[in-house]
Write an enzyme that holds these catalytic residues in place. Sequence first.
Site, mmCIF file in Angstrom:
data_model
loop_
_atom_site.group_PDB
_atom_site.id
_atom_site.type_symbol
_atom_site.label_atom_id
_atom_site.label_comp_id
_atom_site.label_asym_id
_atom_site.label_seq_id
_atom_site.Cartn_x
_atom_site.Cartn_y
_atom_site.Cartn_z
ATOM 1 C CE LYS A 272 -47.537 31.411 -97.909
ATOM 2 N NZ LYS A 272 -47.321 30.508 -96.761
ATOM 3 C CB ALA B 161 -46.186 21.375 -82.587
#
Length: 329
Positions: A203, A8
């Site tokens: 990408k 995270a």
Amino acid sequence: MKVCIFGAGAVGGHAAARLIAAGRAEVSVVARGAHLDAIRDTGLTLHADGETLGGKPHAATDDPASLPPQDLVVVTLKAHSLPTVASQLKALLKPGAAVLFFTNGVPWWWNHGLSEDGSLALLDPEGRLWRDLGPDCVLGGVVYSANAVTEPGVITHTAGNRWIIGEPTGDISPRADAAAEVFREAGLVGEVSPDIRRAMWQKLVLNIAANPLCALSRLPLGRWHEVPGIGELGVTLIREMLDVARALGWDLTEEVDPVAAVPARPGRPGGKPSMLQDAEAGRPMEVEAIVGQLQAFGRENEIPTPAIDGVLPLLRALDAAVSRPPVKV
């Protein structure tokens, strides 16, 4: 739905904060250090588009084994970190649950659904991911979202909010739909792609020039116009990437203008891509996923990649210098 954000940090923290704020999923996060301490104390805070949101997750830990089985595990670690957590990821999954990988460059699971060759050796050198996790539980992901951890527990979002999800086999599956839906409910623009590898190539057009050349030169994208030749080298890298993609069956030449993709003109916006950020911080860079595997694909298919061949050894040397400094005797 039980959702674990495994890693995270900047990107993962953005996703976690929105999922927590939406309240539609039971969100756990795996983090470490001061960032983890802050999440435990005050939760995750996201500053995005003029608003502040987030909250405390259901659980925050640096020990994934302490979490119950999850319906979805979202992994936002860098590609080189993945083999070491393969068994931890497997242990987190409920039967039939998925691990959704948002990584830059070519993914370790590339061969799943295409061949029986197993993991890509540059990205999973000992085959841990293929053996200990297994490709059948994988969802591929491509993310366009610029974020930074501006202080422990605090994420600042600056651009992009597109989260592309797809099965490596090309199927449109209930688990991919469910993952995209929980993202959309949280204000994350989730979409399901029937060809996640094509999304990866699209990408990589942005990454193959910007990441290595910014890291090697230590120049952010907004200063490329100051150095004659760097833009031309970026264009060459993109053209070689397109040649490799076409040889593997993904022809993007009609949709990509390599010259327009390189920001080597005054007034073009451009910050610090992840490789430059990692080099400045002394962290390992995603060299093999973004550049090394392209060279490997080129050689396997007899596609010349002279610019990649020149940049890659320098990039590997820089990675060794910044992330593995010599031991003082």
